[in-house]
Design a protein around this motif. Structure first.
Motif, short mmCIF file in Angstrom:
data_model
loop_
_atom_site.label_atom_id
_atom_site.label_comp_id
_atom_site.label_asym_id
_atom_site.label_seq_id
_atom_site.Cartn_x
_atom_site.Cartn_y
_atom_site.Cartn_z
N GLU A 74 0.85 -1.19 0.00
CA GLU A 74 0.00 0.00 0.00
C GLU A 74 0.88 1.24 0.00
N ILE A 75 0.49 2.24 -0.78
CA ILE A 75 1.34 3.41 -0.99
C ILE A 75 0.70 4.64 -0.36
N ASN A 76 1.52 5.39 0.35
CA ASN A 76 1.14 6.71 0.82
C ASN A 76 1.80 7.72 -0.12
N LEU A 77 1.01 8.33 -0.99
CA LEU A 77 1.58 9.21 -2.01
C LEU A 77 2.32 10.40 -1.41
N ASN A 78 1.95 10.79 -0.21
CA ASN A 78 2.64 11.92 0.42
C ASN A 78 4.11 11.61 0.70
N ASP A 79 4.45 10.31 0.76
CA ASP A 79 5.84 9.93 0.97
C ASP A 79 6.66 10.02 -0.31
N HIS A 80 5.98 10.17 -1.45
CA HIS A 80 6.68 10.12 -2.73
C HIS A 80 6.64 11.44 -3.50
N VAL A 81 5.81 12.37 -3.08
CA VAL A 81 5.65 13.64 -3.80
C VAL A 81 6.23 14.77 -2.96
N ARG A 82 7.10 15.55 -3.56
CA ARG A 82 7.73 16.68 -2.88
C ARG A 82 7.45 17.96 -3.68
#
Length: 259
Positions: A74-82
């Motif tokens: 499961e992905i938390n997009l906030n961890d990948h977008v800066r």
């Protein structure tokens, strides 16, 4: 959201690119002519970017037999977008340097192994070349440069007609006509020359990687431990016309990533 574990094993190349002694990433920068609106970023990533490749939603794990496999998570997009913020109201040259420094900094950062090996960085500040930039940082274990660039380009749409797939000018027709005009007597020497150059380059690469050392140059210092020193990313722009001129002058093959 839960995912089933992917049974696909990690290829030897991917394991090599993501090991304790080596970690390689690809930085791709998309330049935009208009200011960026990131209000739909998360939905585009979720619905367009992630479905392209299951590895974008997977991490590298080791099973009980010591084999590395890709596992969906499961992905938390906030961890990948800066979305970095630079001082407002500055000159384009200032933001050029900010972008270069930012690229240098993220290039040196290692990916956490606990989440998928990619990041997206949105630069809203204008530079000399663009009104905004989107930086894709993709680990080389996810794929080679050609396949990853194809995946990124598949996310884009044509401005004139979004319903049509994105296409680029093809030189297939011109190359066919040129090929038909070359006789077999000229093709055979070219083929033999290409084979000789390939074997020669491969053998020379083996020698340089095992026996022969490269000469010292302004680019290669030859000092021990140079790979652990800080690096700096510099950019240079070549037009397609210049690349075609280089290809014609030196009679070489251009890597597909340039085209």
């Amino acid at each position: 959201m839960e995912f089933e574990e992917v049974s696909e094993p990690v290829s030897p190349t991917s394991q090599y690119f993501n090991s304790s002694v080596l970690s390689l990433s690809i930085l791709a920068v998309l330049e935009f002519e208009v200011p960026l609106d990131d209000s739909q970023t998360m939905s585009l990533i979720q619905n367009v970017f992630l479905p392209i490749n299951p590895r974008f939603s997977s991490i590298m794990v080791t099973n009980d037999n010591g084999q590395k496999k890709w596992k969906r998570v499961e992905i938390n997009l906030n961890d990948h977008v800066r979305v970095p913020s630079f001082p407002p109201g500055m000159s384009l040259e200032f933001y050029d340097k900010c972008l270069s420094d930012y690229l240098t900094n993220i290039a040196m950062d290692q990916f956490p192994q606990s989440r998928p090996l990619w990041e997206i960085h949105i630069i809203k500040h204008p530079t000399s070349n663009a009104a905004g930039n989107v930086i894709f940082k993709l680990h080389h274990a996810l794929g080679d440069g050609y396949s990853l660039m194809g995946a990124l380009l598949s996310c884009l749409q044509r401005a004139d007609n979004p319903s049509l797939p994105l296409t680029f000018p093809s030189s297939q027709s011109s190359s066919k006509s040129r090929q038909n005009s070359v006789s077999i007597f000229r093709s055979v020497p070219r083929l033999l020359t290409a084979m000789f150059n390939t074997i020669s380059d491969f053998g020379w690469s083996i020698l340089k990687s095992s026996v022969v050392k490269d000469d010292r140059t302004p680019i290669r210092s030859g000092d021990d431990g140079v790979e652990f020193r800080p690096s700096n990313i510099a950019t240079m722009t070549f037009s397609l016309d210049h690349i075609k001129q280089i290809k014609a002058n030196h009679d070489v093959v251009i890597h597909p990533l340039f085209l």
